[in-house]
Motif scaffolding. Structure first.
Motif, PDB file in Angstrom:
ATOM      1  N   PHE A  86       0.830  -1.200   0.000  1.00 27.53           N
ATOM      2  CA  PHE A  86       0.000   0.000   0.000  1.00 27.53           C
ATOM      3  C   PHE A  86       0.874   1.263   0.000  1.00 27.53           C
ATOM      4  N   GLU A  87       2.014   1.187   0.688  1.00 28.68           N
ATOM      5  CA  GLU A  87       2.906   2.334   0.750  1.00 28.68           C
ATOM      6  C   GLU A  87       3.493   2.656  -0.612  1.00 28.68           C
ATOM      7  N   GLN A  88       3.548   1.642  -1.474  1.00 31.27           N
ATOM      8  CA  GLN A  88       4.124   1.864  -2.797  1.00 31.27           C
ATOM      9  C   GLN A  88       3.170   2.621  -3.714  1.00 31.27           C
ATOM     10  N   PHE A  89       1.902   2.669  -3.324  1.00 29.50           N
ATOM     11  CA  PHE A  89       0.917   3.342  -4.177  1.00 29.50           C
ATOM     12  C   PHE A  89       1.060   4.853  -4.096  1.00 29.50           C
ATOM     13  N   GLU A  90       0.784   5.505  -5.183  1.00 25.80           N
ATOM     14  CA  GLU A  90       0.821   6.973  -5.219  1.00 25.80           C
ATOM     15  C   GLU A  90      -0.199   7.520  -4.241  1.00 25.80           C
ATOM     16  N   LYS A  91       0.244   8.410  -3.381  1.00 29.64           N
ATOM     17  CA  LYS A  91      -0.635   8.943  -2.362  1.00 29.64           C
ATOM     18  C   LYS A  91      -1.715   9.782  -3.002  1.00 29.64           C
ATOM     19  N   ARG A  92      -2.847   9.810  -2.299  1.00 26.29           N
ATOM     20  CA  ARG A  92      -3.973  10.579  -2.806  1.00 26.29           C
ATOM     21  C   ARG A  92      -3.597  12.040  -2.915  1.00 26.29           C
ATOM     22  N   GLU A  93      -4.027  12.630  -4.005  1.00 29.91           N
ATOM     23  CA  GLU A  93      -3.699  14.035  -4.262  1.00 29.91           C
ATOM     24  C   GLU A  93      -4.208  14.906  -3.114  1.00 29.91           C
ATOM     25  N   SER A  94      -3.358  15.812  -2.695  1.00 27.98           N
ATOM     26  CA  SER A  94      -3.702  16.648  -1.550  1.00 27.98           C
ATOM     27  C   SER A  94      -4.935  17.491  -1.864  1.00 27.98           C
ATOM     28  N   GLU A  95      -5.947  17.309  -1.028  1.00 27.57           N
ATOM     29  CA  GLU A  95      -7.174  18.072  -1.206  1.00 27.57           C
ATOM     30  C   GLU A  95      -7.562  18.653   0.148  1.00 27.57           C
ATOM     31  N   SER A  96      -7.611  19.968   0.248  1.00 29.71           N
ATOM     32  CA  SER A  96      -7.925  20.607   1.532  1.00 29.71           C
ATOM     33  C   SER A  96      -9.422  20.856   1.634  1.00 29.71           C
ATOM     34  N   LEU A  97     -10.002  20.492   2.779  1.00 29.63           N
ATOM     35  CA  LEU A  97     -11.426  20.647   3.030  1.00 29.63           C
ATOM     36  C   LEU A  97     -11.635  21.924   3.831  1.00 29.63           C
ATOM     37  N   SER A  98     -12.522  22.816   3.346  1.00 31.03           N
ATOM     38  CA  SER A  98     -12.804  24.072   4.049  1.00 31.03           C
ATOM     39  C   SER A  98     -14.221  24.512   3.731  1.00 31.03           C
ATOM     40  N   GLU A  99     -14.529  25.784   4.013  1.00 36.25           N
ATOM     41  CA  GLU A  99     -15.847  26.327   3.706  1.00 36.25           C
ATOM     42  C   GLU A  99     -15.706  27.537   2.806  1.00 36.25           C
ATOM     43  N   GLY A 100     -16.747  27.769   2.007  1.00 37.18           N
ATOM     44  CA  GLY A 100     -16.746  28.926   1.119  1.00 37.18           C
ATOM     45  C   GLY A 100     -18.110  29.579   1.141  1.00 37.18           C
ATOM     46  N   LYS A 101     -18.153  30.822   0.656  1.00 35.38           N
ATOM     47  CA  LYS A 101     -19.398  31.579   0.647  1.00 35.38           C
ATOM     48  C   LYS A 101     -19.774  31.922  -0.784  1.00 35.38           C
ATOM     49  N   ILE A 102     -21.047  31.679  -1.138  1.00 31.88           N
ATOM     50  CA  ILE A 102     -21.510  31.969  -2.505  1.00 31.88           C
ATOM     51  C   ILE A 102     -21.690  33.476  -2.644  1.00 31.88           C
ATOM     52  N   VAL A 103     -20.953  34.055  -3.590  1.00 37.39           N
ATOM     53  CA  VAL A 103     -21.059  35.503  -3.819  1.00 37.39           C
ATOM     54  C   VAL A 103     -21.871  35.814  -5.070  1.00 37.39           C
ATOM     55  N   ALA A 104     -21.982  34.851  -5.978  1.00 42.75           N
ATOM     56  CA  ALA A 104     -22.770  35.104  -7.187  1.00 42.75           C
ATOM     57  C   ALA A 104     -23.058  33.777  -7.883  1.00 42.75           C
ATOM     58  N   ILE A 105     -24.207  33.748  -8.614  1.00 40.28           N
ATOM     59  CA  ILE A 105     -24.570  32.598  -9.454  1.00 40.28           C
ATOM     60  C   ILE A 105     -24.887  33.144 -10.835  1.00 40.28           C
ATOM     61  N   GLU A 106     -24.036  32.885 -11.803  1.00 37.60           N
ATOM     62  CA  GLU A 106     -24.232  33.435 -13.147  1.00 37.60           C
ATOM     63  C   GLU A 106     -23.575  32.522 -14.189  1.00 37.60           C
ATOM     64  N   ASN A 107     -24.222  32.512 -15.363  1.00 44.55           N
ATOM     65  CA  ASN A 107     -23.680  31.727 -16.492  1.00 44.55           C
ATOM     66  C   ASN A 107     -23.405  30.267 -16.104  1.00 44.55           C
ATOM     67  N   ASN A 108     -24.384  29.648 -15.387  1.00 43.25           N
ATOM     68  CA  ASN A 108     -24.259  28.236 -14.965  1.00 43.25           C
ATOM     69  C   ASN A 108     -23.026  27.976 -14.116  1.00 43.25           C
TER      70      ASN A 108
ATOM     71  N   VAL B 212     -21.139  28.890 -10.189  1.00 42.01           N
ATOM     72  CA  VAL B 212     -21.294  29.402  -8.825  1.00 42.01           C
ATOM     73  C   VAL B 212     -19.937  29.970  -8.399  1.00 42.01           C
ATOM     74  N   ILE B 213     -19.918  31.269  -8.048  1.00 46.51           N
ATOM     75  CA  ILE B 213     -18.666  31.932  -7.652  1.00 46.51           C
ATOM     76  C   ILE B 213     -18.563  31.870  -6.140  1.00 46.51           C
ATOM     77  N   ILE B 214     -17.444  31.313  -5.655  1.00 49.12           N
ATOM     78  CA  ILE B 214     -17.241  31.047  -4.231  1.00 49.12           C
ATOM     79  C   ILE B 214     -16.105  31.908  -3.702  1.00 49.12           C
ATOM     80  N   ALA B 215     -16.366  32.641  -2.612  1.00 51.68           N
ATOM     81  CA  ALA B 215     -15.311  33.380  -1.907  1.00 51.68           C
ATOM     82  C   ALA B 215     -14.711  32.456  -0.867  1.00 51.68           C
ATOM     83  N   LEU B 216     -13.368  32.350  -0.863  1.00 52.27           N
ATOM     84  CA  LEU B 216     -12.676  31.410   0.016  1.00 52.27           C
ATOM     85  C   LEU B 216     -11.852  32.163   1.033  1.00 52.27           C
TER      86      LEU B 216
END
Length: 560
Positions: A26-48, A50-54
């Motif tokens: 298992f250690e030989q396998f490529e590690k999962r790509e780093s993905e950071s979990l957080s929260e964002g705020k929707i500032v606008a919805i346009e042209n299909n 969603v714009i998120i402020a982080l």
């Protein structure tokens, strides 16, 4: 530890390397790509989009509108709402974000918490949803699992998406929100458990219980203590081969005995009938040919009926033994499943597990009924049942009587098969009832006027007739009178003609010597005609002689 059973077919596809170190692999396998979990705020919805402020980011992120829509297309969030997101990467310094991945990550985290420390070898069941660089993503419920390629044990990796599988959890990585699973590990565990179970079952000599897992035309697959075995259809019942689908359904619990273990097929041979006493031994000394018994109709086929004796023994009632009527086409027209009937045993062989019975032998024969009811000379109406070269069989009150061609028509050249059709209603007279051979002979000649009867209306015995020679036989000559009626001149009646001088086509005169309307015969005699002529000449001669003598006497008397 929970272990779920698998089929022998799956086990046969597995190649296990006992020396493989899962942890190091298992250690030989490529590690999962780093993905950071957080929260964002929707500032606008346009042209299909969603714009998120982080928080902590100079540039805003974008996600597709479909990520925050439900199945009906409604929005799950509005402008100003805060939602969980995952930053999966960057493009031109702009963060790449995903709401759906964040939800999946949250569910994985919750599942990891529920697992706790005791997760090793826990079995999950899920569907392979997609492939990635190192292996496969398997989804179970709302949780995603990662299965490395080497741990998948797939024989053909091109046909795995959408496949439902079972696998063991072998590693949990909370920092990467990842749960690693292995089919290969599951097979190892099941092999170990199955090996122990096999050894245990081989030692069992008593009756066990198993659960029906699958039903086929050749038998039923039964799970016994986590091990699969086959009960062949010949091992289900003492009555012989049966249809498994008519007796069992999946998940039924059945009693079984272990017969043997097939190492090549990795499967037990099981028996249900071995769990009960052999009923054939019970009846071996109780039933004999000729015994009358009560049975229940259990199954109806085009060729006959199977009957149940009530003790797991099944007898067979052939279609020919149902009724004295030989024209039965469908046994179902006479008997119904579940019907109780009395039958006579006509063959029994406990060794071969064969029992044949007869229904008609307990019924009075139609011939006996007919002979009691009817007499010779009686006139009846019947239906033409069969036509043959020699005549016709006429159905009369439950029996078939024979009407020979020579008894059906006065003309010897006429045949039933040419002038009758099956189903025709005809009037016949009973000529003979043979009780020894159980035969009824019929005739029509007494019911239809013979050609000689018509002839007798025009001619009488001693009438002079003229005919043309039609045929010459050893015993006489046949002539045709009036171009339609045959008459025989016997050799002794040919004189004074010489037979050797007669040719076909010659015209012959004679006197009728016999008119037999009953047997449709006419005889002519040339000798009889000659005698008639002699008598006539003698009569004329005598008459003339008497006349002359009287005249002479008269003259003589006058002279004297």
């Amino acid at each position: 530890m929970a272990v779920v059973g698998i089929s022998s077919q799956e086990l046969e596809k597995i190649v296990i390397d006992e020396n493989e170190d899962f942890a190091s692999m298992f250690e030989q396998f490529e590690k999962r790509e780093s993905e950071s979990l957080s929260e964002g705020k929707i500032v606008a919805i346009e042209n299909n989009q969603v714009i998120i402020a982080l928080p902590g980011e100079k540039k805003e992120g974008f996600i597709g509108l479909d990520e925050i829509q439900d199945a009906q297309g409604g929005l799950l969030f509005q402008v100003g709402d805060t939602l969980p997101i995952v930053i999966t990467g960057r493009r031109n310094e702009s963060p790449i974000v995903s709401y759906k991945k964040a939800i999946r990550r949250e569910k994985i985290r919750e599942y990891i918490k529920e697992l706790g420390e005791d997760y090793k070898d826990k079995v999950i069941e899920g569907v392979v949803t997609r492939r990635n660089k190192g292996g496969y993503i398997v989804e179970s419920g709302d949780v995603e699992f990662f299965m490395p390629k080497f741990a998948s044990a797939f024989k053909d990796s091109s046909k795995v998406e959408g496949k439902r599988i079972k696998a063991c959890i072998v590693n949990v990585k909370p920092d990467e929100d990842s749960i690693v699973i292995s089919r290969k590990r599951l097979f190892e565990l099941e092999n170990t458990v199955k090996k122990d179970a096999i050894e245990s079952l081989l030692k069992e000599e008593g009756i066990l219980e198993g659960k029906v897992k699958k039903i086929t035309s050749f038998g039923i697959f039964v799970d016994v203590n986590g091990v699969e075995g086959l009960v062949h259809y010949t091992e289900i019942s003492h009555r012989g081969p049966v249809n498994p689908s008519k007796l069992y359904k999946e998940n039924d619990v059945v009693p079984i005995k272990v017969l043997k273990y097939d190492k090549d097929k990795r499967r037990f041979a099981l028996s249900i009938k071995a769990t009960a006493e052999n009923p054939w031994k019970e009846i071996e000394n109780e039933l004999e040919v000729g015994d009358a018994i009560k049975v229940v109709v259990s199954n109806i086929e085009p060729y006959g009926v199977f009957v149940d004796l009530g003790n797991d023994i099944e007898g067979f009632l052939h279609i020919s033994e149902i009724s004295w009527d030989k024209n039965i086409q469908n046994p179902g027209d006479f008997l119904k499943v579940g019907q109780e009937i009395d039958v006579e045993v006509i063959e029994i062989s406990p060794k071969d597990r064969r029992l044949r019975v007869s229904l008609k032998k307990l019924l009075e024969k139609p011939f006996a009924q007919f002979a009691k009811k009817h007499k010779e000379g009686e006139i009846l109406k019947g239906t033409v049942a069969t036509l043959t070269d020699f005549g016709a069989f006429i159905k009369l009150d439950g029996i078939d009587g024979l009407l020979h061609n020579e008894d059906a028509y006065w003309n010897k050249n006429e045949k039933c098969k040419d002038l009758m059709k099956i189903g025709d209603v005809v009037e016949v007279k009973i000529a003979k009832i043979d009780t020894q051979k159980e035969r009824v002979s019929l005739t029509r000649k007494g019911l239809i006027e013979s050609p000689v009867s018509e002839f007798a209306k025009k001619y009488s015995v001693d009438d002079n007739v003229s005919g043309v020679v039609r045929d010459i036989k050893d015993f006489g000559v046949f002539i045709k009178i009036d171009d339609e009626m045959d008459a025989l001149i016997r050799n002794e009646d040919l004189a004074p003609l010489k037979k050797e001088e007669i040719k076909i086509g010659d015209k012959i005169n004679g006197a009728i010597s016999l008119i037999d309307a009953h047997n449709n015969r006419i005889r002519v005699s040339i000798r009889r005609l000659e005698r008639q002529k002699e008598k006539a000449n003698l009569k004329n001669f005598n008459s003339n002689a008497n006349d002359k003598m009287t005249l002479g006497d008269i003259i003589k008397g006058q002279i004297s």
